[in-house]
Design a protein around this motif. Structure first.
Motif, mmCIF file in Angstrom:
data_model
loop_
_atom_site.group_PDB
_atom_site.id
_atom_site.type_symbol
_atom_site.label_atom_id
_atom_site.label_comp_id
_atom_site.label_asym_id
_atom_site.label_seq_id
_atom_site.Cartn_x
_atom_site.Cartn_y
_atom_site.Cartn_z
ATOM 1 N N THR A 153 -10.509 -3.179 -6.595
ATOM 2 C CA THR A 153 -9.919 -2.216 -7.534
ATOM 3 C C THR A 153 -10.900 -1.849 -8.643
ATOM 4 O OG1 THR A 153 -8.914 -4.034 -8.796
ATOM 5 C CG2 THR A 153 -7.579 -3.015 -7.070
ATOM 6 N N PHE A 154 -11.713 -2.818 -9.059
ATOM 7 C CA PHE A 154 -12.706 -2.548 -10.104
ATOM 8 C C PHE A 154 -13.755 -1.554 -9.611
ATOM 9 C CE2 PHE A 154 -16.831 -3.604 -12.056
ATOM 10 C CZ PHE A 154 -16.537 -3.300 -13.379
ATOM 11 N N LEU B 14 -3.408 0.685 -6.942
ATOM 12 C CA LEU B 14 -3.717 -0.474 -6.111
ATOM 13 C C LEU B 14 -3.652 -1.778 -6.908
ATOM 14 C CD1 LEU B 14 -6.710 0.908 -3.983
ATOM 15 C CD2 LEU B 14 -4.355 0.564 -3.244
ATOM 16 N N LYS B 15 -4.045 -1.697 -8.165
ATOM 17 C CA LYS B 15 -4.015 -2.895 -9.014
ATOM 18 C C LYS B 15 -2.581 -3.335 -9.298
ATOM 19 C CE LYS B 15 -5.872 -4.746 -13.345
ATOM 20 N NZ LYS B 15 -6.672 -4.434 -14.558
ATOM 21 N N ASN B 16 -1.665 -2.399 -9.420
ATOM 22 C CA ASN B 16 -0.283 -2.712 -9.763
ATOM 23 C C ASN B 16 0.486 -3.388 -8.637
ATOM 24 O OD1 ASN B 16 -0.596 -1.695 -12.333
ATOM 25 N ND2 ASN B 16 0.311 0.302 -11.871
ATOM 26 N N VAL B 17 0.003 -3.286 -7.389
ATOM 27 C CA VAL B 17 0.740 -3.913 -6.283
ATOM 28 C C VAL B 17 0.403 -5.397 -6.143
ATOM 29 C CG1 VAL B 17 0.917 -1.739 -5.034
ATOM 30 C CG2 VAL B 17 -1.004 -3.254 -4.561
ATOM 31 N N HIS B 18 -0.630 -5.876 -6.847
ATOM 32 C CA HIS B 18 -0.969 -7.313 -6.941
ATOM 33 C C HIS B 18 -1.316 -7.942 -5.581
ATOM 34 C CE1 HIS B 18 0.404 -7.061 -11.054
ATOM 35 N NE2 HIS B 18 1.612 -6.687 -10.660
ATOM 36 N N GLN B 19 -1.809 -7.155 -4.655
ATOM 37 C CA GLN B 19 -2.223 -7.693 -3.351
ATOM 38 C C GLN B 19 -3.683 -7.370 -3.051
ATOM 39 O OE1 GLN B 19 -0.694 -9.713 -1.459
ATOM 40 N NE2 GLN B 19 1.478 -9.573 -2.018
ATOM 41 N N VAL B 20 -4.184 -6.316 -3.687
ATOM 42 C CA VAL B 20 -5.551 -5.862 -3.428
ATOM 43 C C VAL B 20 -6.527 -6.732 -4.212
ATOM 44 C CG1 VAL B 20 -7.111 -3.883 -3.484
ATOM 45 C CG2 VAL B 20 -4.667 -3.533 -3.135
ATOM 46 N N ILE C 163 0.833 -1.207 0.000
ATOM 47 C CA ILE C 163 0.000 0.000 0.000
ATOM 48 C C ILE C 163 0.867 1.256 0.000
ATOM 49 C CG2 ILE C 163 -1.755 1.274 1.279
ATOM 50 C CD1 ILE C 163 -2.755 -1.248 -0.102
ATOM 51 N N MET C 164 2.024 1.189 0.663
ATOM 52 C CA MET C 164 2.920 2.342 0.661
ATOM 53 C C MET C 164 3.413 2.645 -0.758
ATOM 54 S SD MET C 164 4.111 4.665 2.625
ATOM 55 C CE MET C 164 3.833 3.945 4.248
ATOM 56 N N LYS C 165 3.704 1.591 -1.517
ATOM 57 C CA LYS C 165 4.113 1.783 -2.916
ATOM 58 C C LYS C 165 2.970 2.397 -3.727
ATOM 59 C CE LYS C 165 7.352 -2.117 -2.901
ATOM 60 N NZ LYS C 165 7.634 -3.482 -3.442
ATOM 61 N N ALA C 166 1.745 1.922 -3.470
ATOM 62 C CA ALA C 166 0.592 2.475 -4.188
ATOM 63 C C ALA C 166 0.390 3.943 -3.834
ATOM 64 C CB ALA C 166 -0.655 1.670 -3.843
ATOM 65 N N ALA C 167 0.563 4.300 -2.554
ATOM 66 C CA ALA C 167 0.400 5.696 -2.143
ATOM 67 C C ALA C 167 1.437 6.587 -2.820
ATOM 68 C CB ALA C 167 0.520 5.803 -0.628
#
Length: 404
Positions: free
Chosen positions: A337-338, A326-332, A309-313
């Motif tokens: 995300t949709f 959020l989609k790019n971090v592959h954890q959510v 989440i820190m990377k997404a922020a």
């Protein structure tokens, strides 16, 4: 301003007690007389009370439980929503709360607010008790002039965190108790049952099976060195807790948990349940989306998810859409995300976050239900293996003797 306790006569014959707020005892006596009472004794409520204070002179307030935070926030929200000033609201809480820690806390808060601080600035001084999320939301509520609405959102958030915590603990407590009872049963068998059969086994006149020897030796060792066993167990628990606090170990453990089939969903959805709730509440409070992400990330217990989440922020801060980051971090979860992407496109992100909260809660309930149904047969298998092991160790020598 301080609180003074008094004893007074009403109608010159009825003894009454109470408390009054005043600058000094003289003013307190005047206020008591204005209530048509005759004061017989007036004392400072803080007299003789030794309050520990930090280096900055502020009182050291004990940490509050989640339930105490809920009670404090609930009462404060009700009072502020009716238009009662914050100082008078805190005075009511101080005089009527069942918790001594809340009474001490509100007394200190009230003094600081009378001294010129806002509620948010006062809470900032006790961030270690209330947390950054609570402090940030209260500050946002004061800045927007909607403190009562923000307290209501915070109350809903605290109740949700309490419910989520209860669900996860409830799912884990049953297998924990079963495993603990199994360990106690094993120790009782090794310490009391096998030594009682040792002399009979020795009269059989033949070598015992290795499984029986192992159980007898373990039982004798526990009997002779029980204090050493307790020390090893205590040291192991302490070592595990200390090791888990280290970033390298925690990252490895949290990453391993996220790869386990059933526990992965349980811990992932429990983390995202709190995350999305804080994100939705802080966004509705008018906090910028990047700050919302940082606040929501504070609720994450999993080290790997926190870093994701820190990377997404960081990407959102650089201009990327929230849903894409959020989609790019592959954890959510994909559905989450949709829904966020739909909200961004329609300009109704707040509504989409609200629906995300409901979606995550339903998924968490489903995961807990599936986990509970799966864990029962696994526990039965675990108990069966233990019973079979101890049964073989106990009866194999007897079977060999009967055959001869």
């Amino acid at each position: 301003m301080g609180i003074f306790l008094y004893n007074a006569l009403k109608n010159n014959k009825i003894l009454v007690t109470g408390r009054v707020e005043a600058i000094n005892i003289a003013e307190a006596r005047r206020k008591i007389k204005d209530m048509n009472l005759i004061p017989t004794s007036v004392v400072d409520a803080d007299a003789g009370k030794q309050t520990k204070r930090g280096k900055n002179g502020r009182a050291r307030i004990s940490s509050l439980s989640l339930r105490e935070k809920i009670d404090f926030t609930s009462t404060l929200e009700i009072l502020t929503s009716t238009g009662i000033p914050i100082v008078e609201s805190l005075l009511f809480v101080e005089q009527n709360s069942d918790s001594a820690r809340i009474r001490t806390m509100t007394h200190e808060f009230r003094k600081q607010i009378i001294g010129g601080l806002t509620l948010g600035e006062t809470l900032e001084r006790y961030r270690d008790i209330f947390g950054k999320v609570y402090v940030g939301l209260v500050k946002a509520g004061e800045d927007s002039g909607e403190l009562d609405k923000t307290l209501l959102r915070m109350l809903d958030l605290l109740k949700k965190q309490d419910a989520t915590k209860g669900k996860v603990i409830g799912a884990l407590i049953y297998p924990g108790i079963v495993i603990l009872l199994a360990i106690v049963a094993i120790v009782v068998m090794l310490v009391f049952v096998f030594p009682a059969f040792e002399e009979m086994f020795s009269q059989l006149g033949k070598d015992l099976p290795w499984i029986t020897k192992a159980c007898i030796n373990m039982g004798n060792f526990i009997q002779k060195f029980w204090y050493l066993c307790i020390g090893v167990v205590a040291f192991s628990i302490f070592a595990i807790m200390y090791a888990y606090k280290q970033p390298v170990v925690r990252k490895a453990v949290d990453g391993f948990v996220l790869r386990l089939p059933m526990l992965s969903d349980l811990f992932k959805y429990s983390n995202f349940s709190n995350f999305i709730a804080v994100l939705q509440v802080s966004y509705e409070a008018g906090i910028p989306i990047v700050d919302c992400l940082f606040l929501a990330n504070l609720t994450m217990d999993n080290f790997v998810l926190q870093n994701s989440i820190m990377k997404a922020a960081t990407k959102v801060q650089q201009g990327m859409h929230l849903s894409i980051a959020l989609k790019n971090v592959h954890q959510v979860p994909t559905m989450m995300t949709f829904m966020i992407a739909t909200g961004e496109q329609s300009g109704r992100l707040g509504d989409s976050l609200f629906h995300c909260v409901n979606f995550i809660d339903k998924k968490l309930d489903a995961v807990i239900d599936a986990f509970t149904k799966l864990i029962e047969p696994l526990l039965m298998l675990f108990i069966g293996v233990i019973v079979g092991f101890l049964g073989l160790a106990l009866y194999l020598p007897l079977f060999s003797a009967y055959q001869q």
